[in-house]
Motif scaffolding. Structure first.
Motif, short mmCIF file in Angstrom:
data_model
loop_
_atom_site.label_atom_id
_atom_site.label_comp_id
_atom_site.label_asym_id
_atom_site.label_seq_id
_atom_site.Cartn_x
_atom_site.Cartn_y
_atom_site.Cartn_z
N ALA A 47 61.73 76.65 14.68
CA ALA A 47 61.95 76.04 16.00
C ALA A 47 63.21 75.17 15.99
CB ALA A 47 60.73 75.21 16.41
N VAL A 48 63.51 74.57 14.83
CA VAL A 48 64.71 73.73 14.70
C VAL A 48 65.96 74.60 14.84
CG1 VAL A 48 66.02 72.27 13.10
CG2 VAL A 48 63.54 72.05 13.25
N ILE A 49 65.93 75.78 14.21
CA ILE A 49 67.05 76.72 14.29
C ILE A 49 67.20 77.25 15.71
CG2 ILE A 49 68.02 78.85 13.36
CD1 ILE A 49 67.76 76.56 11.32
N GLU A 50 66.08 77.58 16.33
CA GLU A 50 66.10 78.11 17.70
C GLU A 50 66.64 77.09 18.69
OE1 GLU A 50 62.47 81.38 17.60
OE2 GLU A 50 62.02 79.29 18.07
N ALA A 51 66.28 75.82 18.49
CA ALA A 51 66.75 74.78 19.41
C ALA A 51 68.27 74.64 19.35
CB ALA A 51 66.09 73.44 19.06
N LEU A 52 68.83 74.69 18.15
CA LEU A 52 70.29 74.63 18.02
C LEU A 52 70.93 75.85 18.66
CD1 LEU A 52 72.92 73.44 16.98
CD2 LEU A 52 72.44 74.48 14.74
N ALA A 53 70.35 77.02 18.39
CA ALA A 53 70.89 78.26 18.97
C ALA A 53 70.89 78.19 20.49
CB ALA A 53 70.09 79.46 18.48
N ASP A 54 69.79 77.72 21.07
CA ASP A 54 69.68 77.67 22.53
C ASP A 54 70.66 76.67 23.13
OD1 ASP A 54 67.72 79.58 22.41
OD2 ASP A 54 66.05 78.17 22.56
N SER A 55 70.97 75.60 22.41
CA SER A 55 71.93 74.63 22.92
C SER A 55 73.34 75.22 22.97
CB SER A 55 71.93 73.36 22.06
OG SER A 55 72.53 73.60 20.79
N LEU A 56 73.58 76.24 22.13
CA LEU A 56 74.89 76.87 22.06
C LEU A 56 74.94 78.21 22.78
CD1 LEU A 56 75.59 76.20 18.27
CD2 LEU A 56 76.89 75.23 20.18
N GLY A 57 73.80 78.65 23.33
CA GLY A 57 73.74 79.98 23.93
C GLY A 57 73.92 81.06 22.88
N ALA A 58 73.36 80.82 21.69
CA ALA A 58 73.60 81.67 20.53
C ALA A 58 72.41 82.58 20.23
CB ALA A 58 73.89 80.81 19.31
N ALA A 59 72.68 83.57 19.37
CA ALA A 59 71.62 84.41 18.82
C ALA A 59 71.08 83.74 17.57
CB ALA A 59 72.17 85.79 18.48
N VAL A 60 69.84 84.09 17.21
CA VAL A 60 69.21 83.54 16.01
C VAL A 60 69.17 84.62 14.93
CG1 VAL A 60 67.11 82.58 15.00
CG2 VAL A 60 67.81 81.90 17.30
N GLY A 61 69.63 84.27 13.74
CA GLY A 61 69.57 85.16 12.60
C GLY A 61 68.72 84.56 11.50
N ALA A 62 68.47 85.35 10.46
CA ALA A 62 67.66 84.88 9.34
C ALA A 62 68.14 85.57 8.06
CB ALA A 62 66.19 85.17 9.57
N SER A 63 67.95 84.89 6.95
CA SER A 63 68.29 85.49 5.67
C SER A 63 67.17 86.43 5.23
CB SER A 63 68.47 84.39 4.61
OG SER A 63 67.21 83.81 4.29
N ARG A 64 67.46 87.23 4.23
CA ARG A 64 66.45 88.17 3.73
C ARG A 64 65.23 87.42 3.20
NH1 ARG A 64 67.36 92.94 -0.82
NH2 ARG A 64 65.18 93.47 -1.08
N ALA A 65 65.46 86.29 2.53
CA ALA A 65 64.35 85.51 1.99
C ALA A 65 63.40 85.06 3.10
CB ALA A 65 64.88 84.31 1.22
N ALA A 66 63.97 84.61 4.22
CA ALA A 66 63.14 84.16 5.34
C ALA A 66 62.38 85.30 5.97
CB ALA A 66 64.03 83.46 6.37
N VAL A 67 63.03 86.44 6.07
CA VAL A 67 62.38 87.62 6.67
C VAL A 67 61.28 88.14 5.75
CG1 VAL A 67 62.76 90.04 7.30
CG2 VAL A 67 64.35 88.27 8.08
N SER B 43 74.85 93.45 10.30
CA SER B 43 76.17 92.89 10.03
C SER B 43 76.68 92.24 11.31
CB SER B 43 77.12 93.99 9.57
OG SER B 43 78.40 93.48 9.31
N VAL B 44 77.09 90.98 11.22
CA VAL B 44 77.57 90.26 12.39
C VAL B 44 78.98 89.73 12.13
CG1 VAL B 44 75.23 89.60 13.07
CG2 VAL B 44 76.56 88.04 11.64
N SER B 45 79.72 89.55 13.19
CA SER B 45 81.08 89.03 13.07
C SER B 45 81.39 88.13 14.27
CB SER B 45 82.07 90.19 12.99
OG SER B 45 83.37 89.73 12.69
N PRO B 46 80.61 87.06 14.45
CA PRO B 46 80.79 86.20 15.62
C PRO B 46 82.00 85.27 15.50
CG PRO B 46 79.12 85.27 14.21
CD PRO B 46 79.51 86.59 13.59
N GLN C 298 67.36 89.89 10.67
CA GLN C 298 67.92 89.72 9.33
C GLN C 298 69.41 90.01 9.32
OE1 GLN C 298 65.97 91.81 6.10
NE2 GLN C 298 67.81 91.75 4.85
N VAL C 299 70.16 89.08 8.77
CA VAL C 299 71.60 89.24 8.58
C VAL C 299 71.86 89.47 7.10
CG1 VAL C 299 73.84 88.09 8.73
CG2 VAL C 299 72.17 87.76 10.55
N GLY C 300 72.58 90.54 6.78
CA GLY C 300 72.88 90.78 5.38
C GLY C 300 73.11 92.24 5.09
#
Length: 320
Positions: free
Chosen positions: A217-237, A254-257, A247-249
């Motif tokens: 929720a902490v990550i999502e809140a920051l993303a929403d404040s920026l109008g951003a997408a939410v990603g996660a590492s393989r460990a989190a997934v 693959s992302v290139s924002p 999952q990004v990796g």
């Protein structure tokens, strides 16, 4: 001037941003000819003309929705035969890369995938790639046939350039393989209201340091404040804290924002391979020796649960 075929990615006539980026790149190489197929193809013409397409080739048929990939390859092959372009540009989605590879094989050409830039060259278009987990930058060109190049989203800024465009019906004859794999059912993906991960200009990702699903929720809140997408590492997934689709990796997306914020992510090579071409990288990690700090533009050594909420509040305050 030479013509450049751009394969249009759209949803019922709504053109997706990566296609507009391709049109911007295509104008460097010649006159863009957009190819739009499927339901709503004709409705794309206006937006495509606003972004430089001198011609829009359309074809609507049930096969594009009922069967996988091959009908689109048939359409692109028909467009190449009709136009004789110098290059075919396709967005680097999973489907886009499969379409490009199949097309190149059919027309006896070379294919370059995941380009981050394309420029005109004396012997044909030159594609810039970030390879070997983004450890090297290469410049390549196709030496045989019509170049087929897939380009990563966010590789170019969208620039409108209105053109006097014509719209023509593309004559497509579907091959025997077109009906080989049928779509039997569809389940709509639940909308988060956030941008598509691979297309987003800003991505905020969380990793092992987030500690649990509820803490995202902490990550999502920051993303929403920026109008951003939410990603996660393989460990989190792998831990089940966030969906695999985020999952990004190397084994994820693959992302290139323009801006990538990594929180609680150590920076293993598997993750770096999926985000290292981001324009500006910011990391928050309490381990000052974390590998992620080797590639960041800005790094914060600290507990993400202290840093990220403060950053979120500051962004909200500045946005007013």
């Amino acid at each position: 001037m030479a013509e450049v075929v751009v394969f249009v990615d759209h949803a019922d006539g709504a053109v997706r941003k990566p296609t507009l980026e391709l049109l911007t790149l295509a104008r460097r190489l010649g006159d863009p000819v957009a190819v739009a197929v499927g339901a709503g193809a004709a409705a794309t013409a206006g937006v495509l003309a606003e972004h430089g397409a001198v011609k829009v080739l359309t074809h609507e048929a049930a096969e594009y929705a009922d069967y996988l990939v091959v009908p689109k390859v048939d359409a692109l092959q028909a467009a190449v035969a009709a136009v004789s372009p110098v290059v075919v540009l396709v967005s680097s989605s999973a489907e886009g890369k499969e379409v490009a590879a199949r097309l190149a094989l059919r027309i006896g050409s070379g294919v370059i995938t995941d380009a981050v830039d394309v420029e005109a060259g004396e012997q044909g278009p030159v594609a810039t790639q970030s390879v070997f987990a983004a450890g090297f930058t290469t410049e390549s060109r196709v030496s045989k046939g019509v170049a087929v190049i897939t380009v990563k989203p966010n590789s170019a800024a969208v620039e409108a350039a209105a053109a006097a465009s014509t719209v023509e019906e593309l004559a497509v004859t579907f091959s025997e393989q077109a009906t080989g794999t049928k779509v039997t059912a569809r389940t709509p993906r639940e909308s988060t209201g956030r941008p598509e991960l691979t297309e987003a200009a800003v991505v905020v990702s969380g990793g092992r340091g987030v500690g649990g699903a509820e803490s995202f929720a902490v990550i999502e809140a920051l993303a929403d404040s920026l109008g951003a997408a939410v990603g996660a590492s393989r460990a989190a997934v792998d831990a089940g804290w966030y969906p695999h689709t985020a999952q990004v990796g190397q084994t994820g997306k693959s992302v290139s924002p323009q801006l990538y914020i990594a929180s609680g992510i150590s920076g293993a090579i598997q993750h770096r391979a999926g985000m290292q071409t981001s324009k500006t990288i910011v990391a928050v990690n309490k381990d000052a020796e974390a590998p992620i700090f080797d590639l960041v533009d800005y790094g914060v050594v600290g507990d993400l649960f202290d840093v990220v909420p403060q950053l979120t509040e500051e962004i909200k305050t500045r946005k007013g």
